[in-house]
Design a protein around this motif. Sequence first.
Motif, short mmCIF file in Angstrom:
data_model
loop_
_atom_site.label_atom_id
_atom_site.label_comp_id
_atom_site.label_asym_id
_atom_site.label_seq_id
_atom_site.Cartn_x
_atom_site.Cartn_y
_atom_site.Cartn_z
N TYR A 217 16.06 -5.14 -9.10
CA TYR A 217 16.44 -5.06 -7.69
C TYR A 217 15.23 -5.34 -6.80
O TYR A 217 14.09 -5.42 -7.29
CB TYR A 217 17.02 -3.68 -7.38
N THR A 218 15.47 -5.44 -5.51
CA THR A 218 14.39 -5.66 -4.55
C THR A 218 13.81 -4.31 -4.09
O THR A 218 12.60 -4.11 -4.09
CB THR A 218 14.91 -6.42 -3.31
N ASP A 219 14.70 -3.41 -3.71
CA ASP A 219 14.30 -2.10 -3.20
C ASP A 219 15.12 -1.01 -3.90
O ASP A 219 16.13 -1.30 -4.55
CB ASP A 219 14.57 -1.99 -1.69
N LEU A 220 14.68 0.22 -3.72
CA LEU A 220 15.46 1.37 -4.22
C LEU A 220 15.84 2.27 -3.04
O LEU A 220 15.09 2.39 -2.06
CB LEU A 220 14.64 2.20 -5.21
N PRO B 44 10.87 0.34 -0.62
CA PRO B 44 10.93 -1.13 -0.69
C PRO B 44 9.98 -1.70 -1.74
O PRO B 44 8.95 -1.10 -2.04
CB PRO B 44 10.51 -1.55 0.73
N ASN B 45 10.35 -2.84 -2.27
CA ASN B 45 9.45 -3.62 -3.16
C ASN B 45 8.87 -2.77 -4.30
O ASN B 45 7.66 -2.81 -4.54
CB ASN B 45 8.33 -4.26 -2.34
N TYR B 46 9.73 -2.05 -4.97
CA TYR B 46 9.25 -1.09 -5.97
C TYR B 46 8.69 -1.75 -7.23
O TYR B 46 8.06 -1.08 -8.05
CB TYR B 46 10.38 -0.11 -6.34
N THR B 47 8.92 -3.06 -7.38
CA THR B 47 8.35 -3.74 -8.57
C THR B 47 7.09 -4.53 -8.21
O THR B 47 6.52 -5.20 -9.07
CB THR B 47 9.38 -4.72 -9.18
N SER B 48 6.66 -4.45 -6.96
CA SER B 48 5.53 -5.29 -6.54
C SER B 48 4.22 -4.78 -7.14
O SER B 48 4.13 -3.66 -7.65
CB SER B 48 5.42 -5.29 -5.02
N ILE C 75 18.86 -2.03 -4.34
CA ILE C 75 19.18 -2.90 -3.20
C ILE C 75 18.70 -4.31 -3.54
O ILE C 75 17.52 -4.51 -3.86
CB ILE C 75 18.47 -2.41 -1.91
N LEU C 76 19.61 -5.26 -3.46
CA LEU C 76 19.25 -6.65 -3.74
C LEU C 76 19.14 -7.42 -2.43
O LEU C 76 19.81 -7.09 -1.45
CB LEU C 76 20.34 -7.30 -4.59
N LYS C 77 18.30 -8.44 -2.45
CA LYS C 77 18.28 -9.33 -1.29
C LYS C 77 19.67 -9.90 -1.09
O LYS C 77 20.36 -10.24 -2.07
CB LYS C 77 17.31 -10.48 -1.54
N ALA C 78 20.08 -10.03 0.13
CA ALA C 78 21.42 -10.57 0.41
C ALA C 78 21.48 -12.04 0.01
O ALA C 78 20.48 -12.72 0.01
CB ALA C 78 21.74 -10.41 1.88
N SER D 114 0.58 -1.32 -3.27
CA SER D 114 0.92 0.09 -3.05
C SER D 114 2.40 0.21 -2.71
O SER D 114 3.00 -0.71 -2.14
CB SER D 114 0.11 0.65 -1.87
N LYS D 115 2.99 1.36 -3.04
CA LYS D 115 4.43 1.57 -2.78
C LYS D 115 4.58 2.53 -1.60
O LYS D 115 4.00 3.62 -1.61
CB LYS D 115 5.12 2.15 -4.01
N THR D 116 5.36 2.10 -0.63
CA THR D 116 5.60 2.97 0.52
C THR D 116 6.99 3.58 0.43
O THR D 116 7.89 3.04 -0.22
CB THR D 116 5.47 2.19 1.84
N VAL D 117 7.14 4.68 1.14
CA VAL D 117 8.39 5.46 1.10
C VAL D 117 8.70 5.92 2.50
O VAL D 117 7.80 6.33 3.24
CB VAL D 117 8.18 6.70 0.19
N SER D 118 9.95 5.86 2.90
CA SER D 118 10.35 6.51 4.15
C SER D 118 11.57 7.37 3.88
O SER D 118 12.41 7.03 3.05
CB SER D 118 10.64 5.47 5.24
N GLU D 119 11.63 8.47 4.59
CA GLU D 119 12.74 9.41 4.37
C GLU D 119 13.24 9.94 5.71
O GLU D 119 12.45 10.23 6.60
CB GLU D 119 12.28 10.61 3.53
N ASP D 120 14.54 10.04 5.85
CA ASP D 120 15.06 10.88 6.93
C ASP D 120 15.95 11.95 6.31
O ASP D 120 16.69 11.68 5.37
CB ASP D 120 15.78 10.09 8.02
#
Lengths: 77, 175
Positions: B30-33, B111-115, B172-175, B118-124
Amino acid sequence: MSETLTKVVVNCETGEQQVLPLTAEEIAQREADAAAFAAEQAAREAEAAAAAEAKANGIAKLLALGLTQEEADALIK
Amino acid sequence: MAITYVPISNVTVGSGGSSIIEFTSIPQTYTDLLLKLSLRSSLAGAHGGSAQMIFNNSTAQNYSFRYIRGSGNTSPSSAGTDGTSFIRVTNNHPTAGNTANTFCNSEIYIPNYTSSHSKTVSEDMVEENNTAECYLAVNSGIWTLTNAITSIKLTSEATSFVQYSTATLYGILKA
């Protein structure tokens, strides 16, 4: 009888889910983390309580100087 | 229409609770998780829950996180910590003192978890509580290692996640 602490592990490739007991290392880590978190929470709560008390004291002093509640609230905001 | 939002796995905590929820062997396709969490912990008191999120079982101090949060009862606050061994998520999720049978509602985007960066994370996150005090928060985090994320571990910092807590991981896959 002491409670057995467990973890749920799901393998995303196979879909297999396992409920496993925590290892001794995981239990020790968990206890250390919980203690650190509780201390952090307590410090945050104490800080918030001190801020609220300082605010209330400030308002009381403004009222003593003759400001109305509305004026004091406007200054404190 | 392309399928861009795929459920990978779902966990529902069983009776007796669980201290850790772990997703392993995460597909690299996938692209993102996106991780959706509905958690409650068993610690005494209210709003006392939080979870540590760890990638690839790496507990080296390569994580940092920031948050801003408010409860509707006191002034909002913000803070952060650098050089930690985890990213704190679902901070102030419901514990034993919250209204019975309430859970938090959290979405964590990775986003971009296979890159190879560094891996960034956002949460609400919001918690539920039928009183004046009820927390909501926005969190951000970073893991500075460059490995692709293959596993995600969530550890309760407030004893254990109670029965019916859930965690669902989406790709999440790229559209």
